[in-house]
Design an enzyme around this catalytic site. Structure first.
Site, PDB file in Angstrom:
ATOM      1  CG  MET A  96      -1.809  -1.178   1.388  1.00 52.39           C
ATOM      2  SD  MET A  96      -3.067  -1.189   0.096  1.00 52.39           S
ATOM      3  CE  MET A  96      -4.089  -2.548   0.661  1.00 52.39           C
ATOM      4  CB  SER A  97       0.941   4.193   0.911  1.00 48.57           C
ATOM      5  OG  SER A  97      -0.377   4.473   1.294  1.00 48.57           O
ATOM      6  CG  MET A  98       4.294   0.296  -2.660  1.00 53.23           C
ATOM      7  SD  MET A  98       5.769   0.261  -1.590  1.00 53.23           S
ATOM      8  CE  MET A  98       5.081   0.766  -0.004  1.00 53.23           C
ATOM      9  CE1 TYR A 210       1.553   6.237   5.745  1.00 45.56           C
ATOM     10  CE2 TYR A 210      -0.805   5.884   5.511  1.00 45.56           C
ATOM     11  CZ  TYR A 210       0.468   5.765   5.012  1.00 45.56           C
ATOM     12  OH  TYR A 210       0.671   5.174   3.792  1.00 45.56           O
TER      13      TYR A 210
END
Length: 283
Positions: A96-98, A210
């Site tokens: 995720m969130s790369m 985050y």
């Protein structure tokens, strides 16, 4: 009898994995070639094994490259608990969130080129962030300090995902994020200007959350470089992954559009003008 044998085999596999985890792992030539301290790596082993033992995670792959050498590559725990399969070093994960590490790397590239300082106020290039406000004790107050690139990269900017309970919001940022997920034209500048209209969760530099910080960092980099991220060849840290093992997941199809679950949670759909419709907008 056959079922009992299968269960016994699974139990023995798990026990073998646990026993292996308790044995000291050798860290020799590979670690030294990378300039890593084997004693420190042993402490990393213990920390990873503790996370598995405490059931914080089922399994872990840990990899350290230094000075062009792989100095540490270890597997811990289980890849498939039900199947009693220990973690494999070639395991495939859904990540995720790369885009976040890619944008952070782009930021460090421009930083190395001397185009900005980590503690510069981002308002120098992004005027929408000149006077951020904070939602504190049920009211809006001026932020004690401005947001900096360092805060964006460390998620200490005061930004967040979702909404702040009780805080005023225009809803514009969430709407633009949803429209971007649908492939509608949205610029990082437009998104940043919308986010800046909503209050922060805490004073910049005084907490951790985050958040959308990396999105705003992308907007900052565009302003610093004077061109869009995808056109800035000076700092495109793009890795071409020619692999059949990589795939982009879009699992929810809503009114003919593939969207992310987080976006689906926030919106009812698209109106006749192609704009996102915010849930409870008329409530």
């Amino acid at each position: 009898m056959k079922r009992r044998a299968v269960i016994c085999c699974a139990v023995l596999t798990v026990m073998a994995a646990l026993l292996a985890a308790q044995q000291p792992r050798p860290h020799g030539e590979e670690a030294l070639a990378a300039g890593l301290n084997p004693e420190v790596l042993a402490r990393i082993d213990a920390a990873m094994e503790r996370q598995v033992a405490e059931k914080s995670v089922a399994g872990i792959l840990a990899l350290i490259y230094r000075n062009g050498h792989r100095g540490y590559f270890e597997a811990f725990g289980m890849q498939d608990i039900e199947a009693a399969k220990p973690m494999q070093k070639d395991a495939i994960f859904r990540l995720m969130s790369m885009t976040k590490p890619v944008i952070a790397l782009a930021a460090l590239t421009l930083y190395d080129a001397g185009l900005f300082a980590l503690d510069d106020p981002i308002s120098r290039y992004c005027p929408e962030w000149a006077a951020p406000q904070v939602w504190e004790d049920g009211r809006l107050v001026p932020a004690r300090t401005e947001i900096t690139p360092r805060m964006l990269m460390s998620h200490s900017s005061g930004l967040y995902y979702g909404r702040l309970e009780g805080a005023p919001t225009t809803g514009a940022a969430a709407r633009l994020a949803y429209e971007a997920n649908l492939g509608l034209p949205v610029t990082l500048r437009e998104y940043s200007e919308a986010v800046a209209k909503d209050p922060l969760a805490f004073h910049p530099g005084e907490g951790y959350q985050y958040s959308t910080s990396i999105d705003i960092l992308g907007r900052y980099l565009e302003a610093v470089a004077g061109k869009p991220l995808d056109l800035n060849t000076e700092f495109q840290p793009i890795v071409q992954m020619n692999s059949t093992s990589t795939q982009h997941f879009s699992e929810i199809v809503f009114e003919g559009h593939s969207i992310e679950a987080s976006a689906f949670d926030a919106y009812d759909g698209i109106d006749e003008k192609g704009k996102a419709v915010l849930m409870l907008e008329d409530a």
